[in-house]
Scaffold this active site. Structure first.
Site, short mmCIF file in Angstrom:
data_model
loop_
_atom_site.label_atom_id
_atom_site.label_comp_id
_atom_site.label_asym_id
_atom_site.label_seq_id
_atom_site.Cartn_x
_atom_site.Cartn_y
_atom_site.Cartn_z
N LYS A 1 63.72 -8.35 112.90
CA LYS A 1 62.50 -8.15 113.67
C LYS A 1 62.62 -6.95 114.61
CE LYS A 1 60.82 -12.94 113.53
NZ LYS A 1 61.85 -13.46 112.61
N GLU B 1 59.70 -11.51 123.00
CA GLU B 1 58.39 -10.90 122.85
C GLU B 1 57.46 -11.44 123.93
OE1 GLU B 1 57.82 -9.88 118.12
OE2 GLU B 1 56.80 -11.61 118.97
N ARG C 1 58.70 -10.80 100.77
CA ARG C 1 58.65 -11.73 99.65
C ARG C 1 57.23 -12.21 99.47
NH1 ARG C 1 57.89 -16.48 102.45
NH2 ARG C 1 58.87 -16.64 104.49
#
Length: 626
Positions: free
Chosen positions: A116, A198, A290
């Site tokens: 991330k 975050e 994916r």
């Protein structure tokens, strides 16, 4: 195109890939653990190989065993599905080293976008808006960063997703415990305990864009999905397209997602995920390299086969042009899980003794990996099927998916059927007036069930009465119509059942003067039910002038009653434990198989109701035992 592929996954995921491979004439190799030896997908593949014992780390996550299985069967490529090794860069490297095509992006892209912190850095450098945050560090560094960013903050696992390794911190006094717990869960789920911080976005919606890239430099999108209906960061319901957003916001999402793919020369299927705040601003949060669990809603609105697109990209072909991809209508996906919403969504472990899935048609799709006799084990996810429905618009799709959900019948285990029905009927969901906190905020309302009504008790009592009459009779095989009185069967009987905390008794009597009629007394209310037909697992009765087709299933311990509104699970009297009236023994029984991670109390401590005693891990999720 490939001639033979190996599928490094299980359950409905493997079945989904097999379906497309069969349509293209591609042979499939399934791998399975000892726990899955009787799974449906194992018999549907062209061939299958056992790769180890039930724990995923010893089977589905064992790279060497998967590669060996591919080499021994002559598979040209490996499709990782979604989950397990699908975002494992070392696995992609191992495939390349063995001369086997990995159906997905290369290892370098997986590493860049799987982290991330790396992904956010790349996005920021390519003018994709990102959420303010901070990279991993020691406790004090992260605490200072949290103060600087401004509380509340999210602690998130750098690797993986699905809400695992994620903790919300609103008070600095709770920061250390949340960080420790997030690291531990991340290490268990993803083998990597690194985290990042975050800024916590208030009232966010979770929107994502399906992208694809090929080896010819094309990066395209297949529109967006709304995944805001979540419980503890785990997606519950997904839909496409996103409702209640402007065309400008929609275009911004698509353009940002395509930019993300172009920034890393993306090849294969990927999902670029964003949050939208209450003011309508969007922020990149992560990219999943994916295919996603929720990809069927995109297939339903586009009419495209996304697994086919994966095969095209992986084999060097060119994807269709952006202008050729159209969307129509609205699609909704429900994740059907073996879990008990009344018991904090604890996974329901055991054998499926009865299964009635909704009828599939042009607008109703079922992706399932189970059948009667299948086992839900503590080793893997509790999701047993997905229900995907297409409608002309969102309102039509809600009505259609709720109608299909009413057909679901699961015996032997608890399910989230009633919970999903309650969400679909909630005014906020129907008005698309929700964010990622909607389910958690309304959970008490969404899991609450009204007490059993007298007519429901009457139907349950009748089901048990007729079932036991059948066992006492000389007939065998499926039930035939049971009309009138039989000399070798009891004329009347009291049936006692327990639903949740309530134990009730109903009196069922055969009416000898009117063939096929039963009189049932519940709390002094008398029901006269005219039996149209009793067949295996279904009552067809005339209840209060309404022809009611009521599903039911009985096993040695429970009676399952399926009405059009809900599923009711009742314990049968034969299995009741007799209380000595002296209160609790003081023993604590684990609600499911799992591992104890931490114990918060010691001998001599005084505790009160609701206090956390220990932390348990099951199905890769941490559960507090209170």
């Amino acid at each position: 195109m490939f001639k033979r592929i190996l599928i490094a996954n299980r359950g409905e995921i493997a079945r989904r890939i097999i379906r497309t491979a069969n349509n293209l004439g591609i042979e499939t190799v399934a791998v399975y653990s000892e726990a899955d030896q009787h799974a449906i997908y194992v018999s549907e593949a062209s061939q299958a190989i056992c790769i180890g014992p039930p724990p995923a780390v010893d089977s589905y996550l064992n790279i060497e065993k998967v590669i060996d299985a591919a080499k021994s069967t002559g598979a040209e490529a490996i499709h990782p599905g979604y989950g397990f090794l699908s975002e494992n860069a070392d696995f992609a490297d191992a495939c390349a080293g063995a001369g086997i095509v990995f159906i997905g992006p290369n290892a370098d892209v997986i590493r860049k976008m799987g982290s991330k912190e790396s992904a956010k850095s790349i996005m920021a450098a390519n003018d994709v808006p990102v959420v303010p945050g901070a990279d991993d560090g020691d406790l004090e560094t992260l605490k200072q960063a949290a103060e600087s960013i401004g509380l509340p903050v999210l602690i998130k696992a750098v690797a993986g997703g699905g809400g695992r390794g994620m903790r919300l911190v609103s008070n600095l006094d709770d920061f250390e415990q949340a960080l420790t717990s997030a690291r531990r869960e991340a290490a268990s789920a993803f083998g990597n305990d690194k985290v990042l911080l975050e800024k916590y976005i208030e009232q966010p919606r979770h929107l994502e864009v399906q992208i694809f890239g090929d080896t010819h430099g094309n990066v395209i999108h297949a529109f967006e999905r709304d995944c805001s209906t979540q419980r503890r960061y785990q997606k519950v319901i997904e839909e496409a397209p996103a409702a209640n957003i402007t065309e400008a916001q929609r275009n911004q999402l698509h353009q940002a997602a395509v930019k993300a793919g172009q920034a890393v020369n993306y090849v294969g299927a990927g999902t670029v995920e964003f949050v939208m705040d209450k003011a309508g601003a969007i922020y990149f949060i992560e990219m999943n390299t994916r295919l996603q669990v929720e990809h069927p809603v995109t297939e339903m609105i586009t009419g495209e086969d996304l697994v086919h697109w994966q095969f095209i990209a992986a084999s060097g072909g060119a994807l269709p042009g952006q202008s050729t991809i159209k969307r129509h209508g609205h699609a909704i996906e429900l994740r059907l899980c073996a879990e008990d919403p009344a018991n904090d969504f604890a996974p329901s472990i055991g054998e499926i003794s009865y299964l009635g899935l909704p009828t599939a048609n042009a607008s109703v799709r079922i992706d399932s990996g189970v059948a009667v006799g299948s086992h839900i084990t503590p080793f893997y996810d509790s999701m047993f099927a997905k229900l995907i429905v297409h409608g002309d618009d969102r309102s039509d799709a809600i009505n259609r998916v709720d109608g299909a959900l009413r057909e679901l019948k699961l015996g032997g285990l608890h399910s989230n059927r009633n919970f999903l029905h309650n969400i679909l009927q909630h005014p906020r969901f129907q008005a698309c007036d929700f964010d990622t906190h909607f389910v958690d905020d309304a959970q008490a309302e969404l899991v609450s069930e009204p007490s059993m009504q007298n007519h429901e008790k009457a139907l349950a009592g009748l089901a048990v009465f007729e079932h036991e009459n059948r066992l006492r009779s000389d007939t065998t095989g499926p039930w035939e119509e049971i009309i009138g009185f039989r000399s070798n069967l009891p004329y009347a009987r009291d049936v006692t059942l327990t639903h949740e905390a309530e134990t009730f008794t109903v009196k069922v009597s055969m009416n000898t003067s009117t063939a096929g009629t039963r009189e049932i007394t519940v709390n002094e209310e008398i029901f006269s039910l005219s039996i149209k037909q009793i067949s295996e697992n279904q009552l067809n009765v005339d209840l209060k002038q309404t022809n009611a087709r009521v599903g039911f299933h009985l096993n040695s311990a429970h009676c399952y009653l399926y009405t059009s509104e809900r599923t009711l699970v009742m314990q049968r009297a034969a299995d009741f434990e007799v209380s000595d009236g002296e209160g609790s023994s003081g023993k604590l029984v684990a609600p499911m198989p799992g591992a104890i991670l931490d114990v918060f109390v010691k001998v001599g401590d005084e505790v009160t109701a609701g206090a956390s005693l220990m932390l348990m891990e099951a199905m890769k999720i941490e559960h507090a035992i209170v």
